[in-house]
Design an enzyme around this catalytic site. Structure first.
Site, mmCIF file in Angstrom:
data_model
loop_
_atom_site.group_PDB
_atom_site.id
_atom_site.type_symbol
_atom_site.label_atom_id
_atom_site.label_comp_id
_atom_site.label_asym_id
_atom_site.label_seq_id
_atom_site.Cartn_x
_atom_site.Cartn_y
_atom_site.Cartn_z
ATOM 1 N N ARG A 89 0.828 -1.216 0.000
ATOM 2 C CA ARG A 89 0.000 0.000 0.000
ATOM 3 C C ARG A 89 0.855 1.255 0.000
ATOM 4 O O ARG A 89 0.307 2.360 -0.028
ATOM 5 C CB ARG A 89 -0.872 0.021 1.271
ATOM 6 C CG ARG A 89 -2.182 -0.720 1.116
ATOM 7 C CD ARG A 89 -2.851 -0.738 2.475
ATOM 8 N NE ARG A 89 -4.237 -0.400 2.392
ATOM 9 C CZ ARG A 89 -5.217 -1.310 2.418
ATOM 10 N NH1 ARG A 89 -4.946 -2.600 2.477
ATOM 11 N NH2 ARG A 89 -6.463 -0.927 2.374
ATOM 12 N N ARG A 134 -18.978 -4.186 9.414
ATOM 13 C CA ARG A 134 -17.526 -3.945 9.510
ATOM 14 C C ARG A 134 -17.294 -2.545 10.050
ATOM 15 O O ARG A 134 -17.839 -1.565 9.519
ATOM 16 C CB ARG A 134 -16.869 -4.143 8.126
ATOM 17 C CG ARG A 134 -15.383 -4.428 8.259
ATOM 18 C CD ARG A 134 -14.774 -4.830 6.944
ATOM 19 N NE ARG A 134 -13.756 -3.885 6.554
ATOM 20 C CZ ARG A 134 -12.910 -4.054 5.567
ATOM 21 N NH1 ARG A 134 -12.969 -5.161 4.839
ATOM 22 N NH2 ARG A 134 -12.006 -3.149 5.278
ATOM 23 N N ARG A 145 -10.312 6.694 4.621
ATOM 24 C CA ARG A 145 -9.664 5.595 3.880
ATOM 25 C C ARG A 145 -9.430 5.994 2.428
ATOM 26 O O ARG A 145 -8.392 5.683 1.844
ATOM 27 C CB ARG A 145 -10.533 4.326 3.951
ATOM 28 C CG ARG A 145 -10.532 3.677 5.331
ATOM 29 C CD ARG A 145 -11.710 2.751 5.523
ATOM 30 N NE ARG A 145 -11.687 1.571 4.695
ATOM 31 C CZ ARG A 145 -12.760 0.795 4.476
ATOM 32 N NH1 ARG A 145 -13.928 1.104 5.024
ATOM 33 N NH2 ARG A 145 -12.647 -0.274 3.726
#
Ligand code: AP5
Length: 189
Positions: A89, A134, A145
């Protein structure tokens, strides 16, 4: 060996398509997100650390995540290759992966970039949050995010283009249609 990096923003379908790819090509699967969620569930020290970052939509420090990845990779049984889901990432993570694979006489075969418009990503994640609960699928964390993805993770597209490993995949459409494009891309390697 077939080593696939499946790449894309949160909600782009990395996990969904990984399941199909594993079955079709007989690969091992490493999802760093799944590893971290298992640690959180088991209330380990690592899980407690990970929760702090995940709840804030932030990435864990490179050194920590690279060590986790290395230990999962070491513990894997032999297979035809690995699909890396949610890793790398950042550029340092990509460089660490290259070293780990090179030490095994291997390399990344291809990076599949699942491209999905942001509006669709938000719709998918909010729906999953409602259905599965979640913790990081709420509007506030989703925005963080996506920002982290755009600033810290997206530059990996250029990294893999320079490596000659980049493959664009349109991530909008039916899951079957997207999988069919992935199979064509992998089989043409
Ligand atoms: P991680 O678990 O990797 O989350 P993510 O990248 O945000 O990705 P998601 O799991 O949300 O989405 P996905 O692309 O897998 O999509 P999915 O197939 O589930 O990471 C979580 C956190 O852990 C990070 O924020 C970070 O804190 C930490 N972390 C993890 N790795 C790290 C690393 N390397 N370094 C540092 N920190 C790290 O699909 C989403 C939904 O859409 C599903 O409901 C699915 O059914 C649906 N869907 C899929 N395809 C379609 C389609 N074609 N049409 C309609 N719906 C679809």
């Amino acid at each position: 060996m077939l080593n696939i990096v499946i790449f894309g923003a949160p909600g782009s379908g990395k996990g969904t398509q990984s399941e199909r790819i594993i079955e079709k090509f007989g690969l091992n699967h490493i999802s760093t997100g799944d590893v971290l969620r298992a640690e959180i569930k088991n209330e380990t020290a690592l899980g407690k650390t990970a929760k702090g970052y995940i709840d804030q939509g932030q990435l864990l420090p490179d050194e920590l995540i690279i060590n986790i990845l290395a230990s999962v990779l070491d513990g894997m049984k032999e297979s035809k290759g690995v699909i890396f889901d949610g890793f790398p990432r950042t550029i340092p993570q990509a460089e660490a992966l290259k070293v780990m694979l090179n030490e095994r006489g291997q390399d990344v075969s291809v990076m599949l970039d699942l491209d999905v418009p942001e509006e669709e990503l938000v719709t998918r994640l909010l729906k999953r949050g409602e259905e599965c609960g979640r913790a990081d699928d709420n509007m506030e964390t989703i925005k963080k995010r996506l920002l982290v993805y755009n600033t810290q993770t997206s530059p990996l597209k250029e990294y893999y283009k320079k490596e000659g490993k980049y493959q664009y995949i349109k991530g909008l459409g039916t899951m079957e249609g997207i999988f069919s494009d992935i199979v064509s891309a992998v089989e043409s390697l």
